[in-house]
Design a protein around this motif. Structure first.
Motif, PDB file in Angstrom:
ATOM      1  N   MET A  96      28.713 -22.041 -25.878  1.00  0.00           N
ATOM      2  CA  MET A  96      28.020 -20.997 -25.129  1.00  0.00           C
ATOM      3  C   MET A  96      28.358 -19.581 -25.579  1.00  0.00           C
ATOM      4  SD  MET A  96      27.895 -20.329 -20.992  1.00  0.00           S
ATOM      5  CE  MET A  96      27.313 -21.997 -20.674  1.00  0.00           C
ATOM      6  N   PRO A  97      29.637 -19.243 -25.869  1.00  0.00           N
ATOM      7  CA  PRO A  97      29.963 -17.851 -26.269  1.00  0.00           C
ATOM      8  C   PRO A  97      29.187 -17.349 -27.482  1.00  0.00           C
ATOM      9  CG  PRO A  97      31.966 -19.059 -25.729  1.00  0.00           C
ATOM     10  CD  PRO A  97      30.850 -20.069 -25.750  1.00  0.00           C
ATOM     11  N   PHE A  98      28.746 -18.257 -28.361  1.00  0.00           N
ATOM     12  CA  PHE A  98      28.016 -17.831 -29.551  1.00  0.00           C
ATOM     13  C   PHE A  98      26.658 -17.227 -29.202  1.00  0.00           C
ATOM     14  CE2 PHE A  98      31.028 -20.891 -31.285  1.00  0.00           C
ATOM     15  CZ  PHE A  98      31.484 -20.215 -32.412  1.00  0.00           C
ATOM     16  N   LEU A  99      26.191 -17.456 -27.961  1.00  0.00           N
ATOM     17  CA  LEU A  99      24.936 -16.860 -27.530  1.00  0.00           C
ATOM     18  C   LEU A  99      25.040 -15.340 -27.434  1.00  0.00           C
ATOM     19  CD1 LEU A  99      23.934 -19.350 -24.675  1.00  0.00           C
ATOM     20  CD2 LEU A  99      22.775 -19.085 -26.860  1.00  0.00           C
ATOM     21  N   PHE A 100      26.264 -14.831 -27.319  1.00  0.00           N
ATOM     22  CA  PHE A 100      26.467 -13.395 -27.115  1.00  0.00           C
ATOM     23  C   PHE A 100      26.816 -12.669 -28.415  1.00  0.00           C
ATOM     24  CE2 PHE A 100      27.586 -15.740 -23.261  1.00  0.00           C
ATOM     25  CZ  PHE A 100      26.688 -15.176 -22.363  1.00  0.00           C
ATOM     26  N   ILE A 101      26.771 -13.397 -29.523  1.00  0.00           N
ATOM     27  CA  ILE A 101      26.973 -12.785 -30.836  1.00  0.00           C
ATOM     28  C   ILE A 101      25.604 -12.429 -31.425  1.00  0.00           C
ATOM     29  CG2 ILE A 101      27.864 -13.165 -33.172  1.00  0.00           C
ATOM     30  CD1 ILE A 101      29.873 -15.094 -32.011  1.00  0.00           C
ATOM     31  N   SER A 102      25.534 -11.381 -32.185  1.00  0.00           N
ATOM     32  CA  SER A 102      24.271 -10.950 -32.799  1.00  0.00           C
ATOM     33  C   SER A 102      23.608 -12.111 -33.538  1.00  0.00           C
ATOM     34  CB  SER A 102      24.536  -9.810 -33.781  1.00  0.00           C
ATOM     35  OG  SER A 102      23.406  -9.582 -34.603  1.00  0.00           O
ATOM     36  N   LYS A 103      22.360 -12.377 -33.190  1.00  0.00           N
ATOM     37  CA  LYS A 103      21.665 -13.490 -33.828  1.00  0.00           C
ATOM     38  C   LYS A 103      21.455 -13.241 -35.318  1.00  0.00           C
ATOM     39  CE  LYS A 103      16.896 -12.011 -32.720  1.00  0.00           C
ATOM     40  NZ  LYS A 103      15.639 -12.444 -32.052  1.00  0.00           N
ATOM     41  N   GLN A 140      15.220 -21.990 -40.007  1.00  0.00           N
ATOM     42  CA  GLN A 140      14.025 -22.294 -39.225  1.00  0.00           C
ATOM     43  C   GLN A 140      14.143 -21.837 -37.770  1.00  0.00           C
ATOM     44  OE1 GLN A 140      11.423 -23.245 -40.657  1.00  0.00           O
ATOM     45  NE2 GLN A 140      11.845 -24.626 -42.345  1.00  0.00           N
ATOM     46  N   HIS A 141      15.368 -21.683 -37.291  1.00  0.00           N
ATOM     47  CA  HIS A 141      15.567 -21.318 -35.880  1.00  0.00           C
ATOM     48  C   HIS A 141      16.776 -20.416 -35.703  1.00  0.00           C
ATOM     49  CE1 HIS A 141      12.578 -23.724 -33.750  1.00  0.00           C
ATOM     50  NE2 HIS A 141      12.834 -24.711 -34.578  1.00  0.00           N
ATOM     51  N   TRP A 142      16.730 -19.634 -34.627  1.00  0.00           N
ATOM     52  CA  TRP A 142      17.875 -18.844 -34.187  1.00  0.00           C
ATOM     53  C   TRP A 142      18.860 -19.748 -33.452  1.00  0.00           C
ATOM     54  CZ3 TRP A 142      17.489 -14.115 -36.248  1.00  0.00           C
ATOM     55  CH2 TRP A 142      16.227 -13.561 -36.433  1.00  0.00           C
ATOM     56  N   TYR A 143      20.071 -19.252 -33.276  1.00  0.00           N
ATOM     57  CA  TYR A 143      21.090 -20.036 -32.578  1.00  0.00           C
ATOM     58  C   TYR A 143      20.654 -20.372 -31.151  1.00  0.00           C
ATOM     59  CZ  TYR A 143      25.459 -21.449 -30.439  1.00  0.00           C
ATOM     60  OH  TYR A 143      26.427 -22.158 -29.761  1.00  0.00           O
ATOM     61  N   ALA A 144      20.081 -19.412 -30.442  1.00  0.00           N
ATOM     62  CA  ALA A 144      19.661 -19.644 -29.050  1.00  0.00           C
ATOM     63  C   ALA A 144      18.605 -20.747 -28.975  1.00  0.00           C
ATOM     64  CB  ALA A 144      19.119 -18.361 -28.431  1.00  0.00           C
ATOM     65  N   ASP A 145      17.720 -20.808 -29.964  1.00  0.00           N
ATOM     66  CA  ASP A 145      16.703 -21.859 -29.991  1.00  0.00           C
ATOM     67  C   ASP A 145      17.359 -23.242 -30.027  1.00  0.00           C
ATOM     68  OD1 ASP A 145      15.039 -19.669 -30.337  1.00  0.00           O
ATOM     69  OD2 ASP A 145      14.811 -19.992 -32.492  1.00  0.00           O
ATOM     70  N   ARG A 177       8.632 -21.972 -41.429  1.00  0.00           N
ATOM     71  CA  ARG A 177       7.801 -21.746 -40.251  1.00  0.00           C
ATOM     72  C   ARG A 177       7.929 -20.291 -39.831  1.00  0.00           C
ATOM     73  NH1 ARG A 177       4.579 -26.277 -39.949  1.00  0.00           N
ATOM     74  NH2 ARG A 177       5.873 -28.131 -40.320  1.00  0.00           N
ATOM     75  N   TYR A 178       6.872 -19.755 -39.240  1.00  0.00           N
ATOM     76  CA  TYR A 178       6.842 -18.325 -38.955  1.00  0.00           C
ATOM     77  C   TYR A 178       7.027 -17.969 -37.476  1.00  0.00           C
ATOM     78  CZ  TYR A 178       5.024 -17.766 -43.718  1.00  0.00           C
ATOM     79  OH  TYR A 178       4.869 -17.780 -45.086  1.00  0.00           O
ATOM     80  N   VAL A 179       6.362 -18.719 -36.583  1.00  0.00           N
ATOM     81  CA  VAL A 179       6.375 -18.344 -35.165  1.00  0.00           C
ATOM     82  C   VAL A 179       6.688 -19.548 -34.284  1.00  0.00           C
ATOM     83  CG1 VAL A 179       4.765 -16.419 -35.465  1.00  0.00           C
ATOM     84  CG2 VAL A 179       3.871 -18.708 -35.025  1.00  0.00           C
ATOM     85  N   ASN A 180       6.664 -19.292 -32.957  1.00  0.00           N
ATOM     86  CA  ASN A 180       6.956 -20.312 -31.938  1.00  0.00           C
ATOM     87  C   ASN A 180       8.354 -20.896 -32.151  1.00  0.00           C
ATOM     88  OD1 ASN A 180       4.348 -19.873 -31.002  1.00  0.00           O
ATOM     89  ND2 ASN A 180       3.495 -21.603 -32.119  1.00  0.00           N
ATOM     90  N   THR A 181       9.321 -20.015 -32.059  1.00  0.00           N
ATOM     91  CA  THR A 181      10.689 -20.403 -32.394  1.00  0.00           C
ATOM     92  C   THR A 181      11.468 -21.025 -31.241  1.00  0.00           C
ATOM     93  OG1 THR A 181      12.712 -19.594 -33.438  1.00  0.00           O
ATOM     94  CG2 THR A 181      11.686 -18.134 -31.839  1.00  0.00           C
ATOM     95  N   PHE A 182      11.152 -20.648 -29.995  1.00  0.00           N
ATOM     96  CA  PHE A 182      11.968 -21.091 -28.855  1.00  0.00           C
ATOM     97  C   PHE A 182      11.250 -22.120 -27.992  1.00  0.00           C
ATOM     98  CE2 PHE A 182      13.567 -20.895 -24.532  1.00  0.00           C
ATOM     99  CZ  PHE A 182      14.946 -20.928 -24.715  1.00  0.00           C
ATOM    100  N   PRO A 183      11.929 -23.262 -27.738  1.00  0.00           N
ATOM    101  CA  PRO A 183      13.216 -23.714 -28.278  1.00  0.00           C
ATOM    102  C   PRO A 183      13.007 -24.533 -29.550  1.00  0.00           C
ATOM    103  CG  PRO A 183      12.518 -25.226 -26.596  1.00  0.00           C
ATOM    104  CD  PRO A 183      11.437 -24.165 -26.682  1.00  0.00           C
TER     105      PRO A 183
END
Length: 226
Positions: free
Chosen positions: A19-26, A171-176, A122-128
């Motif tokens: 969870m703490p990694f969610l608060f680091i710059s993506k 392909q995805h950010w960490y939050a995704d 892939r370009y869009v629709n990243t989450f989740p």
């Protein structure tokens, strides 16, 4: 609930520790992972990522048929739940959200990273992350089925590998990925609780597959052909 706590404890520990990694710059996370690339891991994570696709689901359905129909009910309900959640967010609430590659390109940051040659981006629709949600639904489902803490840890590692591959492949950010882990796991939990609360007579039945008979029939058919 005690069964869920015991069998999925490794998953809950992972969710807490990650969870703490969610608060680091993506952006920083993506760059750090990208600079750690090697030719071996390029291939490894490209192959690993495929575990989160529809082919894996189809194969798992075949395996589940070997168990009581209760588990087939859990699997189908959980998978549908996971798909609905992902689609509502990916194609609905967060439709059009930029994936890392397009975000970096539009902001002139592509020079700071190196893409894997030949990989379709892939370009869009990243989450989740749909791949992550799918694999975590599968591994958490099997953790519930296995009733073995060691198996749960092994299954968790498989899920984490696929999840990390989505970041590694840009392909995805960490939050995704993180929320894909949550959605996939809680889909199997919800399905398990629903099926347990509303038992049906057919849940105790099991499909009998005569593998030996099928093999013999195949052999006989081949003899007649050749």
């Amino acid at each position: 609930m005690q069964i869920i706590k015991n069998r999925l404890l490794p998953f809950f520990v992972a969710f807490f520790l990650l969870m703490p990694f969610l608060f680091i710059s993506k952006l920083d996370l993506m760059v750090v992972v990208n600079t750690s690339r090697t030719p071996f891991f390029d291939v490894f994570f490209a192959k690993s990522s495929a575990l989160g696709n529809a082919i894996t689901v189809a194969f798992v359905i075949f395996l589940v048929l070997l168990f009581r129909l209760k588990w087939l009910a859990v699997f189908l309900l959980g998978f549908i739940t996971q798909v609905v959640i992902v689609l509502l967010l990916k194609k609905g609430l967060f439709a059009g959200e930029l994936r890392p590659y397009l975000f970096f390109r539009m902001n002139g940051l592509l020079d700071s990273v190196v893409m894997i040659e030949g990989l379709k981006m892939r370009y869009v629709n990243t989450f989740p992350s749909g791949h992550t949600a799918t694999i975590f639904f599968l591994v958490s489902f099997f953790a519930l089925l296995a009733r073995n803490r060691v198996a749960s840890w092994v299954l968790l590692c498989v899920g984490l590998t696929v999840g990390f591959s989505r970041i590694y492949l840009f392909q995805h950010w960490y939050a995704d990925v993180y929320f894909g882990m949550l959605f996939g796991t809680f889909s199997s939990i919800i399905a398990y609780l629903v099926v347990k609360k509303y038992p049906k007579q057919w849940h105790t039945k099991q499909i009998r597959i005569d593998f030996r008979g099928a093999i013999k029939e195949t052999q006989n058919a081949l003899r007649q052909l050749f």
